[in-house]
Each structure stands twice: as structure tokens, then as C-alpha cells.
Design an enzyme around this catalytic site. Structure first.
Site, PDB file in Angstrom:
ATOM      1  N   LYS A 189      -2.326  16.880   3.493  1.00  0.00           N
ATOM      2  CA  LYS A 189      -3.300  16.631   2.436  1.00  0.00           C
ATOM      3  C   LYS A 189      -3.146  15.195   1.951  1.00  0.00           C
ATOM      4  O   LYS A 189      -2.156  14.842   1.316  1.00  0.00           O
ATOM      5  CB  LYS A 189      -3.116  17.560   1.231  1.00  0.00           C
ATOM      6  CG  LYS A 189      -4.298  17.438   0.230  1.00  0.00           C
ATOM      7  CD  LYS A 189      -3.957  17.941  -1.161  1.00  0.00           C
ATOM      8  CE  LYS A 189      -3.439  16.835  -2.061  1.00  0.00           C
ATOM      9  NZ  LYS A 189      -4.472  15.790  -2.366  1.00  0.00           N
ATOM     10  N   GLU A 264       9.768  11.432  -1.967  1.00  0.00           N
ATOM     11  CA  GLU A 264       9.888   9.979  -2.144  1.00  0.00           C
ATOM     12  C   GLU A 264       9.034   9.639  -3.348  1.00  0.00           C
ATOM     13  O   GLU A 264       7.806   9.702  -3.283  1.00  0.00           O
ATOM     14  CB  GLU A 264       9.434   9.247  -0.881  1.00  0.00           C
ATOM     15  CG  GLU A 264       9.888   7.796  -0.820  1.00  0.00           C
ATOM     16  CD  GLU A 264       8.996   6.862  -1.612  1.00  0.00           C
ATOM     17  OE1 GLU A 264       9.432   6.416  -2.708  1.00  0.00           O
ATOM     18  OE2 GLU A 264       7.890   6.594  -1.158  1.00  0.00           O
ATOM     19  N   CYS A 298       5.763   1.706  -4.674  1.00  0.00           N
ATOM     20  CA  CYS A 298       6.997   2.289  -5.197  1.00  0.00           C
ATOM     21  C   CYS A 298       8.156   1.311  -5.086  1.00  0.00           C
ATOM     22  O   CYS A 298       9.115   1.375  -5.868  1.00  0.00           O
ATOM     23  CB  CYS A 298       7.314   3.596  -4.484  1.00  0.00           C
ATOM     24  SG  CYS A 298       7.529   3.427  -2.703  1.00  0.00           S
ATOM     25  N   GLU A 398       7.552   3.117 -14.709  1.00  0.00           N
ATOM     26  CA  GLU A 398       6.850   2.538 -13.562  1.00  0.00           C
ATOM     27  C   GLU A 398       5.428   2.148 -13.976  1.00  0.00           C
ATOM     28  O   GLU A 398       4.568   3.011 -14.122  1.00  0.00           O
ATOM     29  CB  GLU A 398       6.828   3.536 -12.410  1.00  0.00           C
ATOM     30  CG  GLU A 398       6.398   2.924 -11.090  1.00  0.00           C
ATOM     31  CD  GLU A 398       6.527   3.902  -9.937  1.00  0.00           C
ATOM     32  OE1 GLU A 398       6.818   3.443  -8.813  1.00  0.00           O
ATOM     33  OE2 GLU A 398       6.331   5.106 -10.147  1.00  0.00           O
TER      34      GLU A 398
END
Length: 507
Positions: A189, A264, A298, A398
Site C-alpha cells: 500500500k 523505519e 527522515c 520532526e
């Protein structure tokens, strides 16, 4: 803003709206509702995709389960699997431009970076092909004259692969070829914001002759598609790349079946700059690290920790170089930084900057949305924020945008403490000409990857992944490949049974 290098629209001729379908058991399927993706850079619909539901997801899982159990892929030789993966690698290289254009339009990333991402992914497939042929277990010939022990590695089974929007083709290629090399079957997906390059990958797999049902693709949203993929009893493993918050939800959702989960997730990655570093190279690496992929990465080096003796000079260097970075139209090959993925995310980035200023930080450059002629305002200026303290949200969370925060240190111990004072542990970097400084930092930093005097160099041979809330498990390399394998011990009697019987059958 007049001091920035802005690339206006080049008037790129947009391709026809891409029509995305599910891939189920080797057939392209489009049933029911659809959803559109509006380009963040051009403001028009660039793809229309089939919208998966619970039933469609269950069909895909059933196809993957049936195919795995049949042995059509899981029990063929490594040589045969490798041959198919190598064909895919060749097809990727033959289709770079077509895939990259669609990815750039959907994500907002510069076309030059999209081409690098797609073309570079072929190397991941070739490395995975090599692993398909060279994987092996262990033998134990010291258990006695009539015993032999063998440890084998079997494919884990059906794998759900859920990928993000920021590197949709690359991250798929960090997972899919390694799962296939192991002999697994999969359901994929992609993010609803960047679905099309995954569909294009499916086209290449079909062309390469991958057996029907080995790779199945379901387009749609986390609810219900991702949820079913994370909870279904016939799924043996989930591998996910995305936000830490969603990663936690997937872990909770999968607990009912105790399936394996590899994650991750996010990062708040520092580069630590010592006074003896090559400051020209460090400046360039910091600038690249924060603006590459529009900072939506990331591995973005979104915070730097600079020795106080050089902090003022180093920040000035980064600001000066930031003015030369080419922001604007992603379809211009000269552009280095493109559009933010959604208007909502653009506003979220700005919110972090404004809250930092209210808390006493200083904006050295940028700090606002960026209007690009002919393309609108879904861009964000290159931004450097100094005077940041470690307790500010902009230093801890983040931001996922082209925003660099600056902290300072006096000693190596203080630099390491600031590095590790984070919920994340994905990557870190150190800049110094003293090898002892670099080695000590690398050994003490809580990060899955530590770069010394460089940033974001990666190779298929080297594992990638994080510590703490940056995730669990590893991707790529042999360690990433082994995530898709189960270890099984075979204990075999090969001679006469010399043991005394447990039950005496005599009188």
C-alpha cells in the site's frame, strides 16, 4: 525573499492524468470509488486512483497467501528469483523519466532528485538479487556420530509493505526486492498522496514475468487498507516507513496476531561541527542535508550542534549558501528544492518556526511561505533558526521541512549529550579532522547510522534503521534481507540409534 534564488515556472507540459489501479493476483482491478491527487507544485489533478476498501484488501492478502503456500515463488531456486529481480532492475532504468515525472508532480520534489531516486533504486534490486543466490544457514556436525544439525532460513511468508509519500519509489525498493529475494509474497500500500510510482513498479513486475499473486498492490487510505494489512491473520509481517505516531498504531494493531513488525520512523538528526573541521565541506553538507527533498526526509539533518567558538561564522556560511540554493519549479532540472507536499504541512512547518521565535529564537533567513511565479505559494523559504535551546519543540520534534535549527556546545561530552537528548536515534554526523574525536562520537552516539565528515552517503550493502523511537529492525544490506527470513533448526538422526531406550519393551 529578494535575496533568494527562486526558479519560476518553466511552463512544463503536464502529461495526461495517470489512472491508477489495484494489482490483485496478476490482474489490474478498478472497482468502486476513486481518489485524486492534486500536484502540490502545479495545483491540478495529476493522478486518479482506485480507492481500496476492506474487501479489496482481503482479496489481495488472499492472493498473496495462496501464492506463497503454492510454492510458485517461495520454493523456487534462488537463481530463478534473482533472474526476475535483475529483469526488474533493467526495466527500472529503461523507465526512469516516465516514473520520475509522475513522482515529481505528485510529491513536489525536484525532477532531478526524482530521477536520481528512481534510477538509483535499480542498484537495490541488483543487490537483492545477489542475496537471493547467496543466502545460507549453518550446519553442526559435532553433535555426535549419529546426529546432524542444520539451521535453515525460510521466507517469513506474506508481508504487508506500507510506504510513505516522501520517497515512494526508493523506499519501496528498500523493502520489496529484499522480501522477494527471500521468497516472500507481498501486499503493498503506497501513500495516497504518491500512489502512481508504485503502480508503475507493478507494471514492471508484470513485464518482468513475476508470477501472479507474488506482488499485490492496493491503493487507498490507512483506514481501512493499512488497518486490514496490519491486523489480518494471514499476514506474517508488516514493514512500514512513516511517522513515529503511525508506527506505534501499527504495532498496537498487529499485537492481536503477534506478527513481526519492522518500522523505519522519524528522526531529529544532528550534525556536530568541531572547530578543526573542513568548514567549507561541512557547510555544503549541512545545506544539502536540510534542503534535500525539501527537507521532507527522515534523514534530514534538521539540527546542527556547533562549537561555540565557530558558531557565528558557521551560521553565516550556511545562510550565505542558502541564498544560492535554487528553490522553485520542481520540473526545472536546475531546481534543488521544490514544493511542500500539502498546504496543511506547509502551515505546520511555519507553526514550528513562529513558536520558536516567540520563545526567543532568531530567524537568520527565511521563516515564511514562498511564492513562486506561475505556481502559487505551496513552498517554504530556506530557513535557519539560531538561538535555539534544547527544550524548544523545533529542536526536539520532526519539522519535516527546509528548516535548520542551531545549537552550540563547548566540549565533546556536551555535544554527545545534546546528540542523545532526543526521542529519536536514526542518524547523526560529526565533522572533525581528529580521528579520535570522530571515533569516540561514533561509538557513543545513539543512532543507527553515524556519518563522519560526510552526510547521507548510503549503499545497498549497508543496513539502515534507527534506535529508540526511530524504529525497529533494519532495511537493505544483509541485515535488512534477513528481516524477511525465519530461522528453522533441523535435528536429524543419520545413524543407528545408540541410545538406551527410554521405555524398556522387554520382560
Amino acid at each position: 525573499m529578494k535575496d533568494l534564488t527562486v526558479q519560476p515556472s518553466i511552463g512544463f507540459e503536464l502529461p495526461e492524468v495517470f489512472q491508477g489501479k489495484h494489482l490483485i493476483a496478476g490482474e489490474w482491478v478498478s472497482e468502486g470509488d476513486t481518489f485524486d491527487r492534486i500536484s502540490p507544485s502545479h495545483g491540478v489533478v495529476v493522478s486518479r486512483s482506485a480507492k481500496g476498501d476492506e474487501a479489496m484488501t482481503e482479496r489481495a492478502i488472499a492472493a498473496a497467501r495462496e501464492t506463497f503456500d503454492s510454492g510458485a515463488w517461495s520454493r523456487i531456486s534462488g537463481k530463478e528469483r534473482a533472474a526476475a529481480l535483475l529483469k526488474v532492475a533493467d526495466l527500472i532504468e529503461a523507465n526512469v523519466d516516465r516514473i520520475a515525472v509522475q513522482e515529481s508532480l505528485e510529491s513536489g520534489k525536484p525532477i532531478s532528485q526524482a530521477r536520481g531516486e528512481v534510477g538509483g533504486a535499480a542498484d537495490l534490486w541488483r543487490y537483492a538479487a545477489s542475496l537471493a543466490r547467496t543466502t545460507h544457514g549453518d550446519s553442526h556436525n559435532t553433535l555426535g556420530e549419529d546426529m546432524l544439525g542444520v539451521v535453515v532460513k525460510d521466507p517469513i511468508g506474506v508481508v504487508s509493505i506500507i510506504t510513505p509519500w516522501n520517497f515512494p519509489f526508493w523506499i519501496l525498493s528498500q523493502k520489496l526486492p529484499f522480501a522477494l529475494a527471500a521468497g516472500c509474497t507481498v501486499v503493498v500500500k503506497p501513500s495516497e498522496m504518491t500512489p502512481s510510482s508504485t503502480v508503475m513498479m507493478g507494471e514492471l513486475l508484470v513485464e518482468a514475468g513475476l508470477p501472479a499473486g507474488v506482488c499485490n498492490i492496493v491503493l487507498g487510505y490507512g483506514q481501512p487498507v493499512g488497518s486490514v494489512m496490519s491486523t489480518h491473520k494471514d499476514v506474517d509481517m508488516v514493514t512500514f516507513t512513516g511517522s513515529t505516531a503511525v508506527g506505534k498504531l501499527i504495532t498496537e494493531a498487529s499485537a492481536g496476531t503477534l506478527k513481526k513488525v519492522a518500522l523505519e520512523l522519524g528522526g531529529k538528526n544532528p550534525q556536530v561541527i568541531f572547530p578543526d573541521a573542513d568548514l567549507d565541506n561541512a557547510t555544503d553538507a549541512v545545506t544539502f542535508g536540510v534542503y534535500f527533498n525539501v527537507g521532507q526526509c527522515c534523514n534530514s539533518s534538521s539540527r546542527i550542534i556547533v562549537h561555540e567558538d565557530i558558531a557565528e561564522d558557521f551560521v553565516a556560511r550556511v545562510v550565505a549558501l542558502s541564498r544560492k540554493v535554487k528553490f522553485g519549479d520542481p520540473m526545472d532540472p536546475e531546481t534543488q528544492v521544490g514544493a511542500i507536499v500539502t498546504a496543511e504541512h506547509n502551515a505546520k512547518i511555519d507553526g514550528y518556526v513562529q513558536k520558536a521565535v516567540q520563545a526567543g529564537a532568531r530567524v537568520e533567513i527565511g521563516g515564511a511561505t514562498l511564492a513562486v511565479d506561475g505556481l502559487g505559494e505551496q513552498f517554504y523559504q530556506p530557513t535557519v533558526v539560531s538561538g535555539v535551546t534544547a527544550d524548544m519543540a523545533i529542536a526536539r520534534e520532526e519539522v519535516f521541512g527546509p528548516v535548520l535549527t542551531v545549537l552550540t556546545f563547548r566540549t565533546l561530552d556536551e555535544a554527545i549529550a545534546l546528540t542523545n537528548d532526543s526521542d529519536y536515534g536514526l542518524s547523526a554526523g560529526v565533522w572533525s579532522d581528529d580521528i579520535h574525536t570522530c571515533l569516540e562520537f561514533a561509538r557513543r552516539a545513539d543512532a543507527g547510522t553515524v556519518w563522519t565528515n560526510t552526510w547521507m552517503d548510503g549503499y545497498p550493502e549497508l543496513a539502515f534503521g534507527g534506535m529508540k523511537q526511530s524504529g525497529q529492525g533494519r532495511e537493505i544490506g544483509r541485515y535488512g534481507f534477513e528481516e524477511f527470513l525465519e530461522v528453522k533448526s533441523l535435528v536429524m538422526r543419520v545413524g543407528r540409534d545408540s541410545r538406551a531406550p527410554w521405555v524398556n519393551s522387554g520382560d
